[in-house]
Design a protein around this motif. Sequence first.
Motif, mmCIF file in Angstrom:
data_model
loop_
_atom_site.group_PDB
_atom_site.id
_atom_site.type_symbol
_atom_site.label_atom_id
_atom_site.label_comp_id
_atom_site.label_asym_id
_atom_site.label_seq_id
_atom_site.Cartn_x
_atom_site.Cartn_y
_atom_site.Cartn_z
ATOM 1 N N ASN A 28 0.834 -1.213 0.000
ATOM 2 C CA ASN A 28 0.000 0.000 0.000
ATOM 3 C C ASN A 28 0.861 1.252 0.000
ATOM 4 O O ASN A 28 0.597 2.206 0.728
ATOM 5 N N LEU A 29 1.887 1.258 -0.824
ATOM 6 C CA LEU A 29 2.779 2.410 -0.865
ATOM 7 C C LEU A 29 2.059 3.603 -1.470
ATOM 8 O O LEU A 29 1.476 3.506 -2.534
ATOM 9 N N GLY A 30 2.113 4.717 -0.778
ATOM 10 C CA GLY A 30 1.523 5.941 -1.296
ATOM 11 C C GLY A 30 2.605 6.955 -1.544
ATOM 12 O O GLY A 30 3.777 6.717 -1.293
ATOM 13 N N ASN A 31 2.206 8.111 -2.024
ATOM 14 C CA ASN A 31 3.184 9.142 -2.363
ATOM 15 C C ASN A 31 4.022 9.551 -1.160
ATOM 16 O O ASN A 31 5.230 9.716 -1.251
ATOM 17 N N GLU A 32 3.363 9.736 -0.022
ATOM 18 C CA GLU A 32 4.086 10.211 1.155
ATOM 19 C C GLU A 32 5.085 9.169 1.653
ATOM 20 O O GLU A 32 6.152 9.508 2.152
ATOM 21 N N ALA A 33 4.731 7.883 1.523
ATOM 22 C CA ALA A 33 5.629 6.831 1.987
ATOM 23 C C ALA A 33 6.841 6.708 1.084
ATOM 24 O O ALA A 33 7.930 6.383 1.535
ATOM 25 N N VAL A 34 6.644 6.971 -0.194
ATOM 26 C CA VAL A 34 7.728 6.776 -1.159
ATOM 27 C C VAL A 34 8.654 7.972 -1.196
ATOM 28 O O VAL A 34 9.867 7.842 -1.096
ATOM 29 N N MET A 35 8.079 9.165 -1.365
ATOM 30 C CA MET A 35 8.887 10.360 -1.550
ATOM 31 C C MET A 35 9.259 10.954 -0.198
ATOM 32 O O MET A 35 8.546 11.782 0.360
ATOM 33 N N ILE A 36 10.349 10.495 0.327
ATOM 34 C CA ILE A 36 10.775 10.921 1.652
ATOM 35 C C ILE A 36 11.386 12.316 1.600
ATOM 36 O O ILE A 36 11.277 13.088 2.534
ATOM 37 N N ASP A 37 12.011 12.654 0.479
ATOM 38 C CA ASP A 37 12.687 13.936 0.349
ATOM 39 C C ASP A 37 11.686 15.083 0.450
ATOM 40 O O ASP A 37 10.742 15.177 -0.329
ATOM 41 N N GLU A 38 11.890 15.962 1.423
ATOM 42 C CA GLU A 38 10.957 17.056 1.686
ATOM 43 C C GLU A 38 10.893 18.036 0.518
ATOM 44 O O GLU A 38 9.817 18.514 0.147
ATOM 45 N N GLU A 39 12.043 18.318 -0.068
ATOM 46 C CA GLU A 39 12.082 19.261 -1.192
ATOM 47 C C GLU A 39 11.306 18.719 -2.389
ATOM 48 O O GLU A 39 10.596 19.455 -3.073
ATOM 49 N N GLU A 40 11.438 17.418 -2.628
ATOM 50 C CA GLU A 40 10.723 16.814 -3.748
ATOM 51 C C GLU A 40 9.219 16.800 -3.488
ATOM 52 O O GLU A 40 8.416 17.001 -4.401
ATOM 53 N N LEU A 41 8.844 16.568 -2.230
ATOM 54 C CA LEU A 41 7.427 16.615 -1.871
ATOM 55 C C LEU A 41 6.848 18.005 -2.128
ATOM 56 O O LEU A 41 5.736 18.152 -2.641
ATOM 57 N N HIS A 44 6.391 18.459 -5.823
ATOM 58 C CA HIS A 44 5.201 17.736 -6.274
ATOM 59 C C HIS A 44 3.931 18.526 -5.953
ATOM 60 O O HIS A 44 3.038 18.675 -6.806
ATOM 61 N N GLN A 45 3.848 19.071 -4.741
ATOM 62 C CA GLN A 45 2.678 19.847 -4.340
ATOM 63 C C GLN A 45 2.571 21.135 -5.151
ATOM 64 O O GLN A 45 1.474 21.544 -5.557
ATOM 65 N N LYS A 46 3.727 21.755 -5.404
ATOM 66 C CA LYS A 46 3.742 22.990 -6.191
ATOM 67 C C LYS A 46 3.227 22.736 -7.604
ATOM 68 O O LYS A 46 2.440 23.532 -8.146
ATOM 69 N N LEU A 47 3.643 21.635 -8.197
ATOM 70 C CA LEU A 47 3.181 21.295 -9.545
ATOM 71 C C LEU A 47 1.679 21.022 -9.562
ATOM 72 O O LEU A 47 0.985 21.406 -10.509
#
Length: 253
Positions: A28-41, A44-47
């Motif tokens: 049940n991997l979700g975006n938050e579990a996968v993308m640990i890097d805060e800057e990348e998160l 993603h939110q900005k996009l």
Amino acid sequence: MESIRKQASKLREQVAKQQQAVLKRLGNLGNEAVMIDEEELMCHQKLQDLYISTRATKHFQRSVVRGVEAFISTSSKQMEIVRKLAENCCKYGAENQSASTHLARGSEYFGTSYNSIEDEREAFLKVLGEQVAEPLRAQIAGAPLEDARHLTHRYDKLRQEVEAQVADVLRRRLKSTSVSVESSVKLQNAEARLTELKSSTVALGKEATAAMLSVEDQQQQMTFHKLRTMNAKNRDTQETAATYLPKGNAIHN
């Protein structure tokens, strides 16, 4: 000995539960579990925010274009009616000048005035079509917006590949209790692939964000400018048309 066996059994149960929890999480991997890097998160939110913003502006631009087109169509029909009325008034005035009546003079003034007013309206409609509707329509279907969206879609797809690769790496790490040379090599390859994918994701995310920011700014600037153009030209048209109206008072003289 019995105590040791109980402790060993308890430890095995704990390990089994932990493994089940990890496997469940892997399923049940979700975006938050996968993308640990805060800057990348944040990227993603900005996009996501930019995609929503540019889509909303695009829909607003379409509504403006449709409204302008409907206004031009309706006004053109009204203009035909008024011009016909003005033509008849001018014709009556010209044909009855010898009578030197107030009606003849007033009719000619009325017709001439409203012909001038309709000339102003015609110029206004031309501005609406050429300087407002056409540029907005071109931007709606323009390459910059489509290119920026394409980059965003590519970024989302690459991000999904990262998620799948993270799951693969975690599964291989989970099996590291019985390490073999082959499994170790596969794990290293999987980790290297994950690093490569994450690096590509970061680079593409920055490129997509820059493109979307540029499009958002262009949309905002153009739409605001076209609304100002429409308002300014409408005001000028109304003011100019008002200068012709007093001539109609000649009908009372």
